[in-house]
Design an enzyme around this catalytic site. Structure first.
Site, PDB file in Angstrom:
ATOM      1  CE1 TYR A   1      -3.194  -2.982  -0.048  1.00 55.15           C
ATOM      2  CE2 TYR A   1      -3.693  -2.203   2.462  1.00 55.15           C
ATOM      3  CZ  TYR A   1      -4.019  -3.028   1.364  1.00 55.15           C
ATOM      4  OH  TYR A   1      -4.810  -3.969   1.177  1.00 55.15           O
TER       5      TYR A   1
ATOM      6  CE  LYS B   1       1.658 -17.586  -1.893  1.00 53.56           C
ATOM      7  NZ  LYS B   1       0.696 -18.890  -1.927  1.00 53.56           N
TER       8      LYS B   1
ATOM      9  CG  ASP C   1      -1.806 -20.160   0.509  1.00 55.26           C
ATOM     10  OD1 ASP C   1      -0.825 -19.986   1.024  1.00 55.26           O
ATOM     11  OD2 ASP C   1      -1.333 -20.762  -0.589  1.00 55.26           O
TER      12      ASP C   1
ATOM     13  CG  ASP D   1      -6.918  -4.287   4.239  1.00 59.80           C
ATOM     14  OD1 ASP D   1      -7.827  -4.205   4.870  1.00 59.80           O
ATOM     15  OD2 ASP D   1      -6.819  -3.455   3.001  1.00 59.80           O
TER      16      ASP D   1
ATOM     17  CG  ASP E   1     -12.253  -6.738   6.114  1.00 65.46           C
ATOM     18  OD1 ASP E   1     -11.951  -6.020   7.285  1.00 65.46           O
ATOM     19  OD2 ASP E   1     -12.982  -5.852   5.147  1.00 65.46           O
TER      20      ASP E   1
END
Ligand code: NAD
Length: 386
Positions: free
Chosen positions: A157, A215, A247, A271, A275
């Site tokens: 970001y 990852k 994942d 992020d 959620d």
């Protein structure tokens, strides 16, 4: 009756940023709760309201200034405060902003960066009273209680973003087309300060366990992240540490969330995972968050501005109220007041009261209440608490 004041001061400055959409509605309830806390503990919260997000863009444009989602006066007030209490920003009105024009979410990113808020903390609890409000089976979420620690000012970001038009070969069949690049980058110190915080937090929890999510099979940033985690973990032998690919983590969060205690991860993964984890609580409307750095901290609900229900008086104010509890705990060291708010929320839920987002088909109509009534119920429970 005024309780023993464990706060170190008698006045705290709070920069209040209601933002857009349901922001002003839920903020009003949070401030009413804060006022009762002040009375109960003999503390004055000097609350000063300022603009952020779409509301700030509109106001600066109307004043003939360069439209901005974070006016200078908001940032100055935030920096001079003991804590910032934010609701949410954004909405369809500003979605059409062209490249280079001000956008509401720029206000969020800019205030986090300017305050040096490099760490986001999101506690996620499966409330027993809301077990049926989740889309997940009650037996899966039962007992889930985790803390997501997310890096907040690095990674994708905040890396360079670029979109180029008419790039030869970027279109279909070898034609010219668009090409976009977003850079993910991290420095070791950015990873270490977040990871260290996660281990500190884990060492004070009932279940002393850190799951680091990355990852590492694909990304250099993740391989460095993992190396730092292992180095820091060696300093905390009392904390169990494991690595998990993002994942797999996305799957484990809904398959067996009870396995997690503290989950630490980089910005983008955090992020998305936070959620996803919100569904353990039944609704985004239940999740508070804190963003911490070395200076003024910022507290906000995890949800957005919910433009679809803005102005209807039906938004769930509990995440905003629970953000007040986090603010009291982390910025004012008023743990007893924070606990008392959280217990009040538990009591209200146990009494069966629900806003629409956490109601079940079986919830009696007279138990479904709006924003204001839910806020009042928390205040009543807070006042009734010992
Ligand atoms: P959202 O979180 O605003 O809403 C998602 C869904 O959850 C909607 O159906 C909404 O009605 C519901 N919801 C959210 N909070 C609720 C609450 N307190 N009570 C009851 N229901 C609630 O996410 P979105 O729809 O993807 O985004 C809407 C706007 O918010 C966009 O402009 C987006 O950019 C912005 N946004 C802001 C933040 C922030 O300020 N931190 C975070 C996410 C999204």
């Amino acid at each position: 009756m005024t309780e023993t004041n464990e706060a170190t001061r008698t006045t705290y400055r709070v920069c209040v940023l209601p933002g857009d959409g349901i922001g002003p509605e839920i903020m009003a309830e949070a401030l009413r709760v804060l006022e009762h806390v002040g009375e109960a503990y003999g503390v004055r919260f000097a609350c000063e309201e300022h603009l952020i997000g779409g509301a700030a863009i509109d106001a600066t444009r109307a004043a003939g200034r360069t439209p901005t989602a974070l006016p200078e006066e908001t940032l100055t007030a935030a920096k001079a405060s003991d804590a910032v209490l934010l609701a949410a920003v954004g909405g369809p009105k500003w979605d059409g902003a062209k490249l280079g024009e001000a956008r509401p979410e720029q206000g969020l990113l800019a205030i986090r960066k300017s305050l040096g808020l490099y760490l986001n903390l999101r506690p996620v609890r499966a409330y027993a009273a809301l077990a049926n409000a989740s889309t997940l089976k009650p037996e899966v979420i039962s007992g889930a209680d985790l803390l997501i620690v997310r890096e907040l000012t690095g990674g994708l970001y905040f890396g360079a973003h670029e979109t180029q038009a008419d790039v030869p070969g970027a279109g279909a069949n070898g034609a010219a087309g668009m090409h976009a690049t977003d850079v993910m980058e991290y420095s070791e110190y950015e990873v270490e300060r977040v990871v260290r915080w996660a281990f500190e937090a884990a060492s004070r929890r009932a279940v002393r366990k850190v799951t680091s999510v990355d990852k590492a099979n694909v990304l250099s940033c993740s391989r460095m992240w993992r190396e730092v985690v292992h180095r820091v973990a060696a300093e905390y032998p009392q904390v169990e540490c494991s690595d998990m690919l993002v994942d797999n983590c996305a799957m484990q969060l809904v398959a067996n969330p009870g396995q997690f205690s503290v989950l630490v991860t980089e910005n983008t993964f955090g992020d998305i995972l936070s959620d996803e984890a919100s569904m353990l609580s039944g609704s985004l409307g239940m999740l508070a968050s804190a963003s911490l750095g070395d200076g003024t901290a910022l507290y906000e609900p995890s949800h957005g501005s919910a433009p679809d229900i803005a102005g209807q008086g039906v938004a769930n104010p509990l995440a905003q109220i629970l953000s007040v509890a986090m603010m009291l705990r982390y910025s004012m060291h008023m743990d007893a007041a924070a606990d008392r708010i959280e217990r009040a929320v538990d009591a209200v839920l146990a009494s069966g009261l629900r806003t629409r987002d956490i109601a079940e088909p079986a919830t009696p109509a007279d138990k479904i209440v709006g924003t204001r009534a839910m806020g009042q119920a928390v205040i009543d429970a807070f006042e009734a608490a010992e």
